[in-house]
Scaffold this motif. Sequence first.
Motif, short mmCIF file in Angstrom:
data_model
loop_
_atom_site.label_atom_id
_atom_site.label_comp_id
_atom_site.label_asym_id
_atom_site.label_seq_id
_atom_site.Cartn_x
_atom_site.Cartn_y
_atom_site.Cartn_z
N ARG A 14 1.45 -5.52 -4.76
CA ARG A 14 2.10 -6.56 -5.56
C ARG A 14 3.37 -6.03 -6.22
N LEU A 15 3.33 -4.78 -6.70
CA LEU A 15 4.53 -4.18 -7.30
C LEU A 15 5.68 -4.19 -6.29
N VAL A 16 5.37 -3.78 -5.07
CA VAL A 16 6.41 -3.71 -4.03
C VAL A 16 6.92 -5.11 -3.69
N VAL A 17 6.00 -6.03 -3.41
CA VAL A 17 6.38 -7.38 -2.98
C VAL A 17 7.17 -8.11 -4.06
N GLU A 18 6.69 -8.03 -5.31
CA GLU A 18 7.29 -8.82 -6.37
C GLU A 18 8.52 -8.18 -7.02
N LEU A 19 8.72 -6.87 -6.81
CA LEU A 19 9.86 -6.21 -7.46
C LEU A 19 10.92 -5.69 -6.50
N LYS A 20 10.60 -5.63 -5.21
CA LYS A 20 11.53 -5.00 -4.26
C LYS A 20 12.93 -5.62 -4.32
N SER A 21 13.01 -6.93 -4.35
CA SER A 21 14.33 -7.57 -4.38
C SER A 21 15.05 -7.36 -5.71
N LYS A 22 14.29 -7.01 -6.75
CA LYS A 22 14.89 -6.84 -8.07
C LYS A 22 15.36 -5.41 -8.34
N SER A 62 12.47 4.07 -6.39
CA SER A 62 12.52 4.53 -5.00
C SER A 62 11.27 4.10 -4.24
N ALA A 63 10.10 4.28 -4.85
CA ALA A 63 8.84 3.91 -4.19
C ALA A 63 8.80 2.41 -3.91
N ILE A 64 9.31 1.62 -4.83
CA ILE A 64 9.32 0.16 -4.63
C ILE A 64 10.31 -0.22 -3.55
N ARG A 65 11.50 0.36 -3.58
CA ARG A 65 12.51 0.04 -2.55
C ARG A 65 12.03 0.42 -1.16
N LEU A 66 11.34 1.57 -1.06
CA LEU A 66 10.88 2.06 0.25
C LEU A 66 9.52 1.52 0.65
#
Length: 199
Positions: A124-132, A101-105
């Motif tokens: 970096r966690l958000v940018v690199e994992l959001k689409s995944k 949820s934190a990554i998606r948001l």
Amino acid sequence: MITSIQGTLSSATPLHAIVELNGFGYEVNIPVTTAEKLPATGATVKLHTLVIYREDAQTLYGFATPAERDFFRLMIENVTGVGPKLALTIMSRLSLPLLESAIRLGDIGSLAKCPGIGKKTAERLVVELKSKVGGQSSLAGEASGAGVDTPGESRHRDAVAALTALGYRAADADQAVRRATLALGADASTEALIKKALA
């Protein structure tokens, strides 16, 4: 590739479990979120595993669910500066539903509060994992065969959001709801989880 291990739980700490199988004792590194779900010592346990091979060591990491193991692998393979030790720390602090949820948001603040994670690593966690982890590619969705949260994950997330609205820090709210879920069972309602977490 060792994808799971099932045997007798010989001993456990918040970050390690020893699983005995066919006369061998396997040391498995686990996050706190998995340690909370372990059975009593002497009982049969199954952990979903990933082995990391290095020049000087082979390390076994174990998780309560395949989705948690896959998310761990996703972090260490896709996020610059996040190795197995840091990924385990992140997963010890926040449950998988809250992490996704934190990554998606794009909730960098919640991610940055994990020990060892600064603002740049959270970004970096958000940018690199959001689409995944967003939408149809959600790991939790893949594990359940659909692209949406399971009812239990939705109740967990709703209970955490309610506690956060009452002033709890996200990580503390998540931990309180995890404890409530262990006490009440996976089918507990959002309201019951909130009441138990506040008790």
